[in-house]
Design a protein around this motif. Structure first.
Motif, short mmCIF file in Angstrom:
data_model
loop_
_atom_site.label_atom_id
_atom_site.label_comp_id
_atom_site.label_asym_id
_atom_site.label_seq_id
_atom_site.Cartn_x
_atom_site.Cartn_y
_atom_site.Cartn_z
N ARG A 178 0.84 -1.20 0.00
CA ARG A 178 0.00 0.00 0.00
C ARG A 178 0.88 1.26 0.00
O ARG A 178 0.59 2.24 -0.70
N ARG A 179 1.94 1.25 0.81
CA ARG A 179 2.83 2.41 0.85
C ARG A 179 3.51 2.63 -0.50
O ARG A 179 3.62 3.76 -1.00
N SER A 180 3.94 1.51 -1.11
CA SER A 180 4.60 1.62 -2.43
C SER A 180 3.62 2.13 -3.47
O SER A 180 3.95 2.98 -4.31
N PHE A 181 2.37 1.63 -3.41
CA PHE A 181 1.36 2.05 -4.38
C PHE A 181 1.02 3.52 -4.17
O PHE A 181 0.88 4.29 -5.14
N LYS A 214 2.96 5.87 -2.83
CA LYS A 214 4.10 6.69 -3.25
C LYS A 214 4.17 6.80 -4.77
O LYS A 214 4.42 7.89 -5.34
N GLN A 215 3.89 5.68 -5.47
CA GLN A 215 3.89 5.70 -6.94
C GLN A 215 2.79 6.59 -7.48
O GLN A 215 2.99 7.34 -8.44
N SER A 216 1.64 6.56 -6.85
CA SER A 216 0.53 7.42 -7.28
C SER A 216 0.85 8.88 -7.08
O SER A 216 0.56 9.75 -7.93
N ASP A 217 1.50 9.19 -5.94
CA ASP A 217 1.88 10.58 -5.68
C ASP A 217 2.90 11.07 -6.71
O ASP A 217 2.82 12.22 -7.20
N ASN A 218 3.85 10.24 -7.08
CA ASN A 218 4.84 10.62 -8.08
C ASN A 218 4.20 10.89 -9.44
O ASN A 218 4.56 11.82 -10.16
N GLU A 219 3.23 10.04 -9.79
CA GLU A 219 2.54 10.22 -11.07
C GLU A 219 1.74 11.51 -11.07
O GLU A 219 1.69 12.24 -12.06
N ASN A 220 1.12 11.85 -9.96
CA ASN A 220 0.34 13.09 -9.88
C ASN A 220 1.26 14.31 -10.00
O ASN A 220 0.92 15.30 -10.66
N LEU A 221 2.47 14.26 -9.40
CA LEU A 221 3.42 15.36 -9.54
C LEU A 221 3.91 15.50 -10.98
O LEU A 221 4.09 16.60 -11.49
N HIS A 222 4.11 14.34 -11.62
CA HIS A 222 4.61 14.37 -13.00
C HIS A 222 3.59 15.00 -13.96
O HIS A 222 3.95 15.82 -14.81
N TYR A 223 2.33 14.65 -13.78
CA TYR A 223 1.31 15.20 -14.67
C TYR A 223 0.78 16.54 -14.19
O TYR A 223 0.06 17.23 -14.89
N GLY A 224 1.10 16.88 -12.96
CA GLY A 224 0.62 18.18 -12.44
C GLY A 224 1.44 19.30 -12.98
O GLY A 224 0.98 20.43 -13.08
#
Length: 287
Positions: free
Chosen positions: A272-275, A277-287
């Motif tokens: 869950r933590r890995s998922f 963190k990956q979701s947060d990174n993707e949101n920063l990339h597309y933000g």
């Protein structure tokens, strides 16, 4: 010994009473032969007779052999086999004497009397030495070669044989207990005196019995079977088996199960933590 097939009447034998029977030894091929046991047709009053039935057999040279069995092992209105402690040599056609004694117990046993067969007469001395005329017991002599094992199962690995005249699953060392109901692991009995119950189940460490809810140990009987002591009264018995040190096995099982659950929880939490963190990174990339 042959008898007629109807007109039979019971002769009650109370504890301490006996009868004597004299008859000619059966005609066999050889002049002399060995007798290893005897059976008599009896009635145990629907499994209420107690004590032991003792039978002695004497030949014309006054050599005798004796055997006895607990009446709790008998069947109602059936032949009751009693083995002798040793064989007796007899001559065909010579007189034999059988003495039948009811030993111990509190309730009567009965022997069935049939009208005599003229070709096989018997002289019966009943209770108190009174002659019983015109009547015969149904007796059967057993010879060593007759006591054979019957094969009940066979395969490439083993053969299984049934023993002749097996004893019941439950018996008592005394005549003072009556079985009300029974199964392989549960039993209800009433005892008027302290006695020992023998259960013909293979003994192993780990067997116990609940007697009216109270746990007590099962002892070793004859190096094979199980036994337990019973006091006066009604007993509700339940036998159960738990392997030695089973408590440590349960502790290991619970500990192992707990370890698996903890490992699974840690793995899910890490995923869950890995998922996340990956979701947060993707949101920063597309933000």
């Amino acid at each position: 010994m042959p008898t007629k097939h109807n007109g039979n009447v019971p002769l009650a034998l109370n504890p301490g009473q006996d009868i004597k029977v004299i008859f000619a030894a059966p005609q066999r091929h050889s002049g002399s032969y060995q007798v290893s046991g005897i059976s008599v047709f009896q009635r145990n009053y629907y499994d209420t007779a107690n004590g032991r039935l003792q039978i002695s057999l004497c030949n014309n040279q006054h050599h005798c052999v004796t055997g006895s069995r607990d009446l709790s092992t008998s069947s109602n209105n059936a032949m009751f086999y009693i083995p002798f402690k040793k064989s007796l040599s007899i001559q065909k056609g010579t007189p034999l004497q059988v003495s039948i004694l009811h030993v111990g117990g509190t309730k009567p046993e009965a022997l069935w009397l049939w009208p005599s067969d003229p070709l096989h007469p018997q002289h019966i001395e009943g209770i108190n030495g009174k002659t019983i005329a015109g009547r015969s017991l149904q007796l059967e002599l057993f010879f060593p070669q007759q006591v054979t094992l019957h094969k009940v199962y066979a395969d490439k690995i083993l053969n299984i044989y049934a023993l002749p005249h097996p004893a019941p699953y439950y018996t008592f060392t005394g005549p003072d207990c009556t079985i009300q109901s029974s199964s392989l692991d549960q039993l209800q009995v009433t005892c008027t005196k302290p006695t020992t119950l023998v259960r013909r189940e293979l003994y192993m460490p780990g067997w116990s019995v609940r007697d009216n809810g109270r746990v007590q140990p099962v002892k070793l009987d004859q190096d094979v079977f199980q036994k337990t002591d019973l006091d006066v009264g009604v007993h509700h018995l339940q036998f159960y088996f738990a392997p030695p040190y089973i408590q440590y096995g349960w502790i290991s099982f619970v500990t192992g199960l707990f370890g698996i659950l903890v490992s699974l929880f840690v793995a899910i939490l890490s995923w869950r933590r890995s998922f996340t963190k990956q979701s947060d990174n993707e949101n920063l990339h597309y933000g």
